[in-house]
Design a protein around this motif. Structure first.
Motif, mmCIF file in Angstrom:
data_model
loop_
_atom_site.group_PDB
_atom_site.id
_atom_site.type_symbol
_atom_site.label_atom_id
_atom_site.label_comp_id
_atom_site.label_asym_id
_atom_site.label_seq_id
_atom_site.Cartn_x
_atom_site.Cartn_y
_atom_site.Cartn_z
ATOM 1 N N SER A 138 33.228 86.316 101.084
ATOM 2 C CA SER A 138 33.306 87.423 100.135
ATOM 3 C C SER A 138 34.107 88.570 100.736
ATOM 4 N N PRO A 139 34.933 89.236 99.922
ATOM 5 C CA PRO A 139 35.652 90.421 100.413
ATOM 6 C C PRO A 139 34.722 91.624 100.600
ATOM 7 N N LEU A 140 33.453 91.461 100.254
ATOM 8 C CA LEU A 140 32.505 92.575 100.421
ATOM 9 C C LEU A 140 31.583 92.364 101.616
ATOM 10 N N ALA A 141 31.781 91.247 102.324
ATOM 11 C CA ALA A 141 30.907 90.951 103.459
ATOM 12 C C ALA A 141 31.478 91.579 104.728
ATOM 13 N N PHE A 142 31.396 92.890 104.812
ATOM 14 C CA PHE A 142 31.813 93.566 106.050
ATOM 15 C C PHE A 142 30.872 94.728 106.330
ATOM 16 N N LYS A 143 30.893 95.180 107.565
ATOM 17 C CA LYS A 143 29.850 96.095 108.048
ATOM 18 C C LYS A 143 29.759 97.410 107.286
ATOM 19 N N ASN A 144 30.904 98.072 107.072
ATOM 20 C CA ASN A 144 30.807 99.410 106.479
ATOM 21 C C ASN A 144 31.078 99.416 104.982
ATOM 22 N N VAL A 145 30.745 98.306 104.318
ATOM 23 C CA VAL A 145 31.010 98.215 102.875
ATOM 24 C C VAL A 145 30.353 99.360 102.114
ATOM 25 N N ALA A 146 29.234 99.840 102.606
ATOM 26 C CA ALA A 146 28.504 100.904 101.900
ATOM 27 C C ALA A 146 29.332 102.188 101.792
ATOM 28 N N ASN A 147 30.325 102.367 102.692
ATOM 29 C CA ASN A 147 31.206 103.532 102.582
ATOM 30 C C ASN A 147 32.159 103.429 101.393
ATOM 31 N N PHE A 148 32.299 102.221 100.882
ATOM 32 C CA PHE A 148 33.280 101.979 99.813
ATOM 33 C C PHE A 148 32.621 101.745 98.460
ATOM 34 N N GLY A 149 31.310 101.669 98.424
ATOM 35 C CA GLY A 149 30.629 101.392 97.163
ATOM 36 C C GLY A 149 29.372 100.589 97.446
ATOM 37 N N VAL A 150 28.747 100.096 96.405
ATOM 38 C CA VAL A 150 27.493 99.357 96.613
ATOM 39 C C VAL A 150 27.787 98.005 97.255
ATOM 40 N N ARG A 151 26.809 97.473 97.936
ATOM 41 C CA ARG A 151 26.980 96.171 98.566
ATOM 42 C C ARG A 151 26.701 95.035 97.580
ATOM 43 N N PHE A 152 25.641 95.181 96.828
ATOM 44 C CA PHE A 152 25.194 94.081 95.968
ATOM 45 C C PHE A 152 25.766 94.260 94.566
ATOM 46 N N VAL A 153 27.057 93.973 94.458
ATOM 47 C CA VAL A 153 27.772 94.261 93.207
ATOM 48 C C VAL A 153 27.316 93.320 92.095
ATOM 49 N N ASP A 154 27.023 93.893 90.951
ATOM 50 C CA ASP A 154 26.649 93.090 89.792
ATOM 51 C C ASP A 154 27.847 92.264 89.329
ATOM 52 N N MET A 155 27.613 90.988 89.025
ATOM 53 C CA MET A 155 28.712 90.142 88.541
ATOM 54 C C MET A 155 28.312 89.464 87.225
ATOM 55 N N SER A 156 27.465 90.119 86.457
ATOM 56 C CA SER A 156 27.014 89.501 85.202
ATOM 57 C C SER A 156 28.127 89.494 84.148
ATOM 58 N N VAL A 218 36.529 92.523 94.214
ATOM 59 C CA VAL A 218 36.811 93.889 94.659
ATOM 60 C C VAL A 218 37.030 94.824 93.462
ATOM 61 N N ALA A 219 37.671 94.336 92.424
ATOM 62 C CA ALA A 219 37.831 95.163 91.213
ATOM 63 C C ALA A 219 36.451 95.568 90.693
ATOM 64 N N ASN A 220 35.518 94.654 90.715
ATOM 65 C CA ASN A 220 34.154 94.987 90.269
ATOM 66 C C ASN A 220 33.503 95.982 91.220
ATOM 67 N N HIS A 221 33.788 95.824 92.487
ATOM 68 C CA HIS A 221 33.269 96.774 93.471
ATOM 69 C C HIS A 221 33.782 98.185 93.181
ATOM 70 N N LEU A 222 35.021 98.250 92.695
ATOM 71 C CA LEU A 222 35.666 99.532 92.429
ATOM 72 C C LEU A 222 35.396 100.043 91.018
ATOM 73 N N GLY A 223 34.638 99.267 90.236
ATOM 74 C CA GLY A 223 34.396 99.656 88.847
ATOM 75 C C GLY A 223 35.668 99.635 88.018
ATOM 76 N N LEU A 224 36.564 98.713 88.372
ATOM 77 C CA LEU A 224 37.883 98.638 87.751
ATOM 78 C C LEU A 224 37.892 97.499 86.726
ATOM 79 N N PRO A 225 38.065 97.795 85.434
ATOM 80 C CA PRO A 225 38.055 96.732 84.425
ATOM 81 C C PRO A 225 39.212 95.752 84.659
ATOM 82 N N VAL A 226 38.923 94.462 84.597
ATOM 83 C CA VAL A 226 39.932 93.459 84.920
ATOM 84 C C VAL A 226 40.014 92.393 83.837
ATOM 85 N N VAL A 227 41.259 91.986 83.569
ATOM 86 C CA VAL A 227 41.500 90.857 82.678
ATOM 87 C C VAL A 227 42.348 89.864 83.466
#
Ligand code: HPA
Length: 271
Positions: A138-156, A218-227
């Motif tokens: 996962s691109p979110l599996a790194f130590k300081n992810v919390a500085n960039f947003g939530v760790r447990f990003v919703d993917m529903s 990562v787009a979801n991590h950033l709250g960025l709508p993606v198509v």
């Protein structure tokens, strides 16, 4: 990756005139011609952008192009990074974070993919409605992810419903066959065995490719709508499998590309 690096990357691009793009676009293998429609293009080669990973695969020219498409400011990635080239997940997704730092509000992604669903034909396009991450990381599996947003990003609902709806309406209006389905992302670079195609079908995939999912996470991590759309370049029938060659994949991608360009250009008009 640090916030300071992201800021330096985006400051460099701003100094080259990449001011306030609204839409970021990632173009897949063999799908680069959209950039020919960009008005007043400004170009930044990846190797000149501070902290950017470097492109390696020869058919990726590796540049960010900024300009106007259908009266909207866009930034387009011509050439993306793949885990199969030896990049880490945070390299693969670094440009998405930079485009967000520049200010994009929406992200479009395209890729070339194999059709697992045998009701789909090569040369068709599939709107990705959901995905299966088989990249083993996962691109979110790194130590300081919390500085960039939530760790447990919703993917529903990882793909934006509103843009998906619009693209389906556009396809209908323009008489473009557009399927909807689940994209499975593998690392590659080898293509799949017959047994793997059977497995992919069983677990609910309609198409398979080697990209997109890290960027979408990562787009979801950033709250960025993606198509995201897959251009289907080959049919993955395990009971009748013929050798697939990358040249053929690129050829079919190129032949199908005008339909993808229409979908994206019309969608930009409607945003
Ligand atoms: N697998 C099979 N066929 C493909 C792929 C893939 O990853 N990408 C494009 N066609």
């Amino acid at each position: 990756m640090t916030k300071k690096q992201l800021r330096e990357s985006s400051d460099y691009l701003k100094s080259k005139g990449f001011e306030s793009p609204e839409i970021g676009i990632v173009l897949g293998t063999g799908l680069g011609k959209l950039v020919d429609y960009i008005e007043s293009p400004k170009i930044a080669h990846y190797h000149n952008i501070p902290f950017f990973p470097l492109a390696t695969v020869e058919f990726h020219s590796g540049k960010l192009i900024y300009g106007t498409l259908e009266n909207k400011k866009v930034v387009v990635m011509l050439g993306r990074f793949h885990v199969y080239e030896g990049y880490e997940f945070d390299d693969v997704t670094y440009p998405i974070r930079v485009m967000r730092e520049l200010g994009i509000k929406k992200l479009f992604i395209s890729n070339a993919a194999g059709a697992i669903n045998l009701n789909f034909n090569k040369g068709d396009i599939m709107l990705i409605e959901d995905h299966i991450n088989l990249q083993g990381g996962s691109p979110l599996a790194f130590k300081n992810v919390a500085n960039f947003g939530v760790r447990f990003v919703d993917m529903s609902q990882p793909y934006d419903h509103d843009m998906g709806r619009k693209i389906k309406d556009i396809a209908q209006r323009e008489s473009i066959t557009l399927h909807e389905g689940v994209y499975a992302s593998v690392i590659g670079p080898q293509l799949e065995t017959k047994a793997e195609y059977r497995m992919l079908k069983t677990i609910g995939a309609d198409a398979v490719g080697m990209s997109t999912v890290p960027e979408v996470i990562v787009a979801n991590h950033l709250g960025l709508p993606v198509v995201a759309v897959s251009v289907l370049t080959d049919e993955c029938d395990p009971d009748n499998l013929k050798p697939v060659h990358i040249d053929e994949i690129i050829k079919v991608a190129g032949e199908t590309e005008p339909k993808m360009i229409t979908l994206f250009m019309e969608l930009i008009k409607e945003l």
